[in-house]
Design a protein around this motif. Structure first.
Motif, PDB file in Angstrom:
ATOM      1  N   ALA A 109     -36.367  26.376 -22.306  1.00 57.25           N
ATOM      2  CA  ALA A 109     -37.199  25.795 -21.023  1.00 57.25           C
ATOM      3  C   ALA A 109     -36.587  25.594 -19.745  1.00 57.25           C
ATOM      4  CB  ALA A 109     -37.811  24.407 -21.498  1.00 57.25           C
ATOM      5  N   TYR A 110     -37.590  25.967 -18.734  1.00 56.62           N
ATOM      6  CA  TYR A 110     -37.006  25.921 -17.349  1.00 56.62           C
ATOM      7  C   TYR A 110     -37.988  25.038 -16.360  1.00 56.62           C
ATOM      8  CZ  TYR A 110     -33.572  29.575 -17.444  1.00 56.62           C
ATOM      9  OH  TYR A 110     -32.321  30.342 -17.816  1.00 56.62           O
ATOM     10  N   GLU A 111     -37.408  24.382 -15.505  1.00 55.40           N
ATOM     11  CA  GLU A 111     -38.184  23.679 -14.485  1.00 55.40           C
ATOM     12  C   GLU A 111     -38.118  24.042 -13.440  1.00 55.40           C
ATOM     13  OE1 GLU A 111     -39.392  19.335 -15.152  1.00 55.40           O
ATOM     14  OE2 GLU A 111     -38.240  19.161 -13.206  1.00 55.40           O
ATOM     15  N   CYS A 112     -39.039  24.317 -12.393  1.00 52.48           N
ATOM     16  CA  CYS A 112     -38.763  25.038 -11.183  1.00 52.48           C
ATOM     17  C   CYS A 112     -39.534  24.171 -10.142  1.00 52.48           C
ATOM     18  CB  CYS A 112     -39.313  26.507 -11.098  1.00 52.48           C
ATOM     19  SG  CYS A 112     -39.027  27.223  -9.658  1.00 52.48           S
ATOM     20  N   HIS A 113     -38.810  23.725  -9.067  1.00 47.80           N
ATOM     21  CA  HIS A 113     -39.331  22.914  -8.021  1.00 47.80           C
ATOM     22  C   HIS A 113     -39.433  23.753  -6.814  1.00 47.80           C
ATOM     23  CE1 HIS A 113     -38.517  19.024 -10.076  1.00 47.80           C
ATOM     24  NE2 HIS A 113     -37.766  19.783 -10.763  1.00 47.80           N
ATOM     25  N   VAL A 157     -48.208  23.218 -14.306  1.00 51.75           N
ATOM     26  CA  VAL A 157     -47.749  23.281 -13.090  1.00 51.75           C
ATOM     27  C   VAL A 157     -48.427  21.904 -12.526  1.00 51.75           C
ATOM     28  CG1 VAL A 157     -49.470  24.822 -12.261  1.00 51.75           C
ATOM     29  CG2 VAL A 157     -47.325  24.305 -10.731  1.00 51.75           C
ATOM     30  N   VAL A 165     -44.124  21.726  -8.984  1.00 50.19           N
ATOM     31  CA  VAL A 165     -43.397  21.702 -10.177  1.00 50.19           C
ATOM     32  C   VAL A 165     -44.055  22.355 -11.274  1.00 50.19           C
ATOM     33  CG1 VAL A 165     -41.943  20.121 -11.435  1.00 50.19           C
ATOM     34  CG2 VAL A 165     -42.473  19.297  -9.092  1.00 50.19           C
ATOM     35  N   SER A 167     -43.240  24.154 -15.022  1.00 50.47           N
ATOM     36  CA  SER A 167     -42.337  24.240 -16.322  1.00 50.47           C
ATOM     37  C   SER A 167     -43.012  25.186 -17.247  1.00 50.47           C
ATOM     38  CB  SER A 167     -42.497  22.855 -17.033  1.00 50.47           C
ATOM     39  OG  SER A 167     -42.175  21.755 -16.212  1.00 50.47           O
ATOM     40  N   ARG A 169     -41.721  27.436 -21.011  1.00 49.66           N
ATOM     41  CA  ARG A 169     -40.776  27.575 -22.384  1.00 49.66           C
ATOM     42  C   ARG A 169     -41.156  28.843 -23.017  1.00 49.66           C
ATOM     43  NH1 ARG A 169     -37.825  24.300 -25.715  1.00 49.66           N
ATOM     44  NH2 ARG A 169     -38.375  22.357 -24.540  1.00 49.66           N
ATOM     45  N   VAL A 224     -33.681  23.395 -18.465  1.00 47.33           N
ATOM     46  CA  VAL A 224     -33.689  21.755 -18.835  1.00 47.33           C
ATOM     47  C   VAL A 224     -33.628  21.738 -20.517  1.00 47.33           C
ATOM     48  CG1 VAL A 224     -35.147  21.183 -16.946  1.00 47.33           C
ATOM     49  CG2 VAL A 224     -36.227  22.171 -19.091  1.00 47.33           C
TER      50      VAL A 224
END
Length: 275
Positions: A109-113, A157, A165, A167, A169, A224
């Motif tokens: 899983a990634y989170e992108c700002h 989002v 932001v 996310s 997965r 994350v």
């Protein structure tokens, strides 16, 4: 065999994977293991070693996972004693001898700002809804692999001030896929591209070069999670405290830099107006 959860600030590094003549996160890990006597030289690979993934240059992580053979005394606290401050071990787990940190991960899983002032969160959500599920993401990667089909198990989002932001997965990610997803969602949310652009991107027909989706900046991207259903990681209190101390300092420094940049911008604008 022991697995470690590793958090890091990716900005000083040319990605995770070891490369000649440039600093990488993996090189920092191997340098520390050499200092600790786990391996004989920094260019040696620890026995049984594997990592959850290879993050790009500038990408940070909360739960990068590495596993290798090591003595019982190598705790996250001991590991941190030789690691640079922006790379911190904060949890560990004993795993079977055949454990593989890459292939045994069932999802990542990634989170992108994304800095996107004026973005419409509803348009962003509509774009993400189209991207969720199983698709051929050939138009959203720089890879040359034949198999570009992946499943986004979750894709959400939300707006947060001047940021979007999002996310995601998935069962696996292609090279630059997350960053290009972010670039596409931001373009739709800010009106730079219509919502129908998502359908065109997901069409297997290759996009012409001028219509391609560039990757978003890696600075706002964070790995994350890497999921291992049968592995229970034990948090190391000193390791967690170290992560909090290091990254609180980095957050404060970044906020101060942003404030100083705003001061310069405002002062120059005022000078132009006065002229």
């Amino acid at each position: 065999m022991r697995a470690f959860r590793i958090a890091y600030d990716g900005r000083p590094y040319h990605g995770f994977q070891r490369q000649p003549d440039v600093p990488t996160v993996e090189s920092a890990l191997f340098d520390a293991l050499c200092e600790l006597g786990i391996i004989d030289a920094p260019d040696e690979v620890p026995e049984g070693y594997a990592a959850a993934g290879r993050t790009d240059a500038g990408v940070s992580a909360v739960a990068q996972t590495v596993a290798f053979e090591c003595p019982d005394w190598l705790t996250p606290r001991a590991f941190n004693g030789q690691l640079p401050a922006h790379v911190r071990a904060w949890a560990s787990a004993d795993v079977p001898d055949d454990f593989h940190a890459t292939y045994d991960a069932t999802s990542r899983a990634y989170e992108c700002h994304l800095y996107a002032p004026g973005a419409d969160p509803e348009l962003a959500s509509a774009a993400m809804a189209k991207l969720a599920g199983t698709h051929d993401f050939a138009n959203l990667t720089a890879t040359s692999k034949d198999d570009t089909v992946r499943t986004l198990e979750t894709a959400t989002v939300e707006g947060d001030g001047e940021f979007l932001v999002f996310s995601v997965r998935a069962d696996g990610f292609l090279w630059e896929l997350v960053r290009r997803l972010g670039s596409l969602v931001r373009a739709v949310a800010t009106g730079a591209a219509p919502l129908s652009k998502v359908d065109r991107v997901l069409d297997p027909e290759p996009l012409p070069g001028h219509e391609g989706i560039p990757p978003a900046s890696p600075v706002g991207l964070v790995l994350v999670d890497a999921t291992y259903p049968r592995v229970v990681f034990e948090r190391d209190a000193r390791g967690v405290e170290s992560v909090q101390d290091v990254f609180e300092t980095k957050r404060a420094d970044a906020a101060t830099r942003a404030r100083a940049a705003g001061c310069v911008e405002t002062a120059v604008e005022k000078t132009e107006n006065d002229g």
